[in-house]
Design an enzyme around this catalytic site. Structure first.
Site, PDB file in Angstrom:
ATOM      1  N   GLY A 119       0.709  -1.134   0.116  1.00 24.46           N
ATOM      2  CA  GLY A 119      -0.017   0.109   0.026  1.00 24.46           C
ATOM      3  C   GLY A 119       0.792   1.293   0.059  1.00 24.46           C
ATOM      4  N   HIS A 131       8.788   6.017   5.078  1.00 25.91           N
ATOM      5  CA  HIS A 131       8.237   6.923   5.999  1.00 25.91           C
ATOM      6  C   HIS A 131       7.314   5.715   6.998  1.00 25.91           C
ATOM      7  CE1 HIS A 131       5.422   6.362   2.575  1.00 25.91           C
ATOM      8  NE2 HIS A 131       4.473   6.311   3.569  1.00 25.91           N
ATOM      9  N   HIS A 151       4.466   5.570   9.480  1.00 25.47           N
ATOM     10  CA  HIS A 151       3.402   6.161  10.043  1.00 25.47           C
ATOM     11  C   HIS A 151       3.058   5.946  11.591  1.00 25.47           C
ATOM     12  CE1 HIS A 151       0.973   6.287   5.894  1.00 25.47           C
ATOM     13  NE2 HIS A 151       2.052   5.296   5.786  1.00 25.47           N
TER      14      HIS A 151
HETATM   15  P1  DGP Z   1       1.716   5.485   1.981  1.00 22.31           P
HETATM   16  O1  DGP Z   1       0.363   4.962   1.732  1.00 22.31           O
HETATM   17  O2  DGP Z   1       2.168   4.444   3.179  1.00 22.31           O
HETATM   18  O3  DGP Z   1       2.780   5.715   1.038  1.00 22.31           O
HETATM   19  O4  DGP Z   1       1.351   6.819   2.750  1.00 22.31           O
HETATM   20  C1  DGP Z   1       1.795   7.955   2.211  1.00 22.31           C
HETATM   21  C2  DGP Z   1       1.115   9.131   3.165  1.00 22.31           C
HETATM   22  O5  DGP Z   1       1.482  10.324   2.773  1.00 22.31           O
HETATM   23  C3  DGP Z   1      -0.488   8.846   2.923  1.00 22.31           C
HETATM   24  O6  DGP Z   1      -1.165   8.677   4.350  1.00 22.31           O
HETATM   25  C4  DGP Z   1      -0.630  10.622   2.683  1.00 22.31           C
HETATM   26  C5  DGP Z   1       0.581  11.307   3.032  1.00 22.31           C
HETATM   27  N1  DGP Z   1       0.894  12.171   2.077  1.00 22.31           N
HETATM   28  C6  DGP Z   1       1.041  12.373   0.837  1.00 22.31           C
HETATM   29  N2  DGP Z   1       1.254  13.568   0.013  1.00 22.31           N
HETATM   30  C7  DGP Z   1       1.364  14.349   1.440  1.00 22.31           C
HETATM   31  C8  DGP Z   1       1.816  15.670   1.356  1.00 22.31           C
HETATM   32  O7  DGP Z   1       1.969  16.456   0.643  1.00 22.31           O
HETATM   33  N3  DGP Z   1       1.687  16.046   2.809  1.00 22.31           N
HETATM   34  C9  DGP Z   1       1.401  15.426   3.933  1.00 22.31           C
HETATM   35  N4  DGP Z   1       1.461  16.031   5.222  1.00 22.31           N
HETATM   36  N5  DGP Z   1       1.364  14.055   3.852  1.00 22.31           N
HETATM   37  C10 DGP Z   1       1.189  13.598   2.646  1.00 22.31           C
END
Ligand code: DGP
Length: 114
Positions: free
Chosen positions: A93, A100, A102
């Site tokens: 996912g 990163h 979470h």
């Molecule tokens: P994943 O699906 O594990 O790759 O999670 C990516 C996460 O990153 C998702 O929960 C939304 C977050 N995200 C994506 N773009 C941005 C952004 O521009 N700013 C912030 N703060 N979060 C973001």
């Protein structure tokens, strides 16, 4: 990496709600929260995913996880419990290809994950 959105967040080239930063990591609020607390912890250096790390990176990985735990404490969810998640690759996912962690909490988590 110039076209990586999380590199731009770490470099403050695009806005985000940063709650912690140090020489190796940055933590900020997820833009699309999946729980009352949803923070992302990223390494400053660009790493596409955990699959790219090896034993030499164990210090960085441990720093990211411990920073996640510290962020849970900072957000007041350490006692109630929380989940640290590292989505990896297509079936994992992952949508943003900069490693990163979470930090999710503020409500009960379910198992198995969807
Ligand atoms: P994943 O699906 O594990 O790759 O999670 C990516 C996460 O990153 C998702 O929960 C939304 C977050 N995200 C994506 N773009 C941005 C952004 O521009 N700013 C912030 N703060 N979060 C973001």
């Amino acid at each position: 990496m110039s076209d990586c959105i999380f590199c731009k967040i770490a470099d403050k080239k695009i806005p985000s709600k940063i709650i912690h930063e140090d020489d190796k990591a940055v933590a900020f609020e997820d833009v699309n929260p999946q729980a009352p607390t949803h923070v992302l912890v990223i390494p400053r250096k660009h790493v596409a995913s955990i699959a790219e790390l090896n034993a030499a990176d164990s210090g960085l990985l441990s720093h990211l996880m411990l920073t996640g735990a510290a962020m849970a404490k900072q957000k007041g969810i350490a006692d109630s419990g929380y989940r640290l998640v590292v989505n990896t690759g297509k079936h994992g996912g992952q949508t943003v290809f900069h490693l990163h962690v979470h930090v999710l909490g503020g409500r009960p988590m379910h198992w198995p994950p969807g």
